[in-house]
Design an enzyme around this catalytic site. Sequence first.
Site, short mmCIF file in Angstrom:
data_model
loop_
_atom_site.label_atom_id
_atom_site.label_comp_id
_atom_site.label_asym_id
_atom_site.label_seq_id
_atom_site.Cartn_x
_atom_site.Cartn_y
_atom_site.Cartn_z
N LYS A 44 -10.38 -4.72 -4.85
CA LYS A 44 -10.96 -3.50 -5.39
C LYS A 44 -9.87 -2.63 -6.03
O LYS A 44 -10.05 -2.08 -7.10
CB LYS A 44 -11.65 -2.75 -4.24
CG LYS A 44 -12.52 -1.61 -4.67
CD LYS A 44 -13.80 -2.09 -5.34
CE LYS A 44 -14.46 -0.93 -6.05
NZ LYS A 44 -15.50 -1.35 -6.97
N LYS B 161 -4.58 -11.31 -6.87
CA LYS B 161 -5.69 -11.54 -5.95
C LYS B 161 -6.87 -10.62 -6.31
O LYS B 161 -6.65 -9.47 -6.69
CB LYS B 161 -5.16 -11.20 -4.54
CG LYS B 161 -6.11 -11.44 -3.42
CD LYS B 161 -5.57 -10.83 -2.14
CE LYS B 161 -5.78 -9.33 -2.08
NZ LYS B 161 -5.48 -8.70 -0.80
N LYS C 30 0.84 -1.21 0.00
CA LYS C 30 0.00 0.00 0.00
C LYS C 30 0.87 1.25 0.00
O LYS C 30 0.53 2.24 -0.66
CB LYS C 30 -0.93 0.01 1.22
CG LYS C 30 -2.07 -0.97 1.11
CD LYS C 30 -3.01 -0.80 2.30
CE LYS C 30 -4.05 -1.89 2.37
NZ LYS C 30 -4.83 -1.83 3.61
#
Length: 326
Positions: free
Chosen positions: A196, A193, A111
């Site tokens: 979103k 994976k 992230k």
Amino acid sequence: MSRIFSGIQPSGELHIGNYLGAVKNWAKLQHQHECIFCIVNLHAITVPYEPAELRSRTREMAVSLLAAGLDPERCTVFVQSMVPQHTELNWIFNTVTPLGELERQTQFKEKAQRQESVMAGLLSYPVLQAADILLYRAELVPVGEDQVQHLELSREIARRWNARFSAQQDYFPEPKPLLTVTRRIMGLDGQSKMSKSMGNTIGLLEDSNSIWDKLRPAMTDPKRVRRTDPGTPEVCNIYQLHKAFSAPATVEHVAEQCSTAGWGCIDCKKVLLESMSGELNPIRERATELRANPGRTDEILRAGAEHSSALAGETMREVKERMGLA
Ligand code: TYM
């Protein structure tokens, strides 16, 4: 009966990865254990976001969870920010969490790479997650595979806090993950994976036309180039979705048709769409009913927060007492 806790971020729609990796299992576990499920909106603010969107997504997540089968008569459902003890315990756990452990978390590294500037909250994210679970002294945490590393850290935090403040008898249990066979659902690109942020999801509440628009071009066995080439089901993401949604006899038939080139990929996807519709249509219908009566969802979340607050208050009294804070 062990206590179960799990959480989901309201950072987008509930997708079939969330559903198969976690939420479908939650609906089953609520019949066997004391279960607490939380919409973790404080986790969702660790990356840039729009306040109005967060508010509506939080509500929409509650609707999706209830539609997917969570029954407020059998489990507790609430929104994290409605129980302030989560952040209180988060701070306390920050003081027993080694910085190095946070810096090596895979999700943090991934992230952080995507952000222009990285805020301290993103680094401390798994500490808040440990606080979520341990605030209720939960022993089991039903999650997908991507959360296993965060849970290792939760156990480490429990151990460190216990060693320092509850030497006689461990106050906090070491929470264990509960995984399903569908612990890692791949996205429609077949590459990463389902998530979103990768834009490769199917929403739990999407209608059949929109699901078909995504399934039709979705990645299959990369070696099956022509219609007449026999395929290898096990390497095909569509086959994995059949295993999750289709009846065992259908799964067997699909494998046979694929490996003998009896069906083309489009035939196989049409059958998958039917299986998915069988499971997802009733969920979508329940969501429509819930949206028609917003007061009911508000009431469920309010009652959930009230129950959770009572449990959280007890834990914080004990924690503060042992730490010389009260
Ligand atoms: P989140 O919101 O990303 O995902 C919610 C749940 O869905 C699972 N999941 C998947 N499972 C299989 N395949 C996939 N492609 C897939 N994508 C998501 C996740 O593993 C998760 O179980 N940090 C957590 C939220 C959280 C939490 C907690 C979880 C906060 N506090 C305490 C458990 C306990 C998260 O971001 O999940």
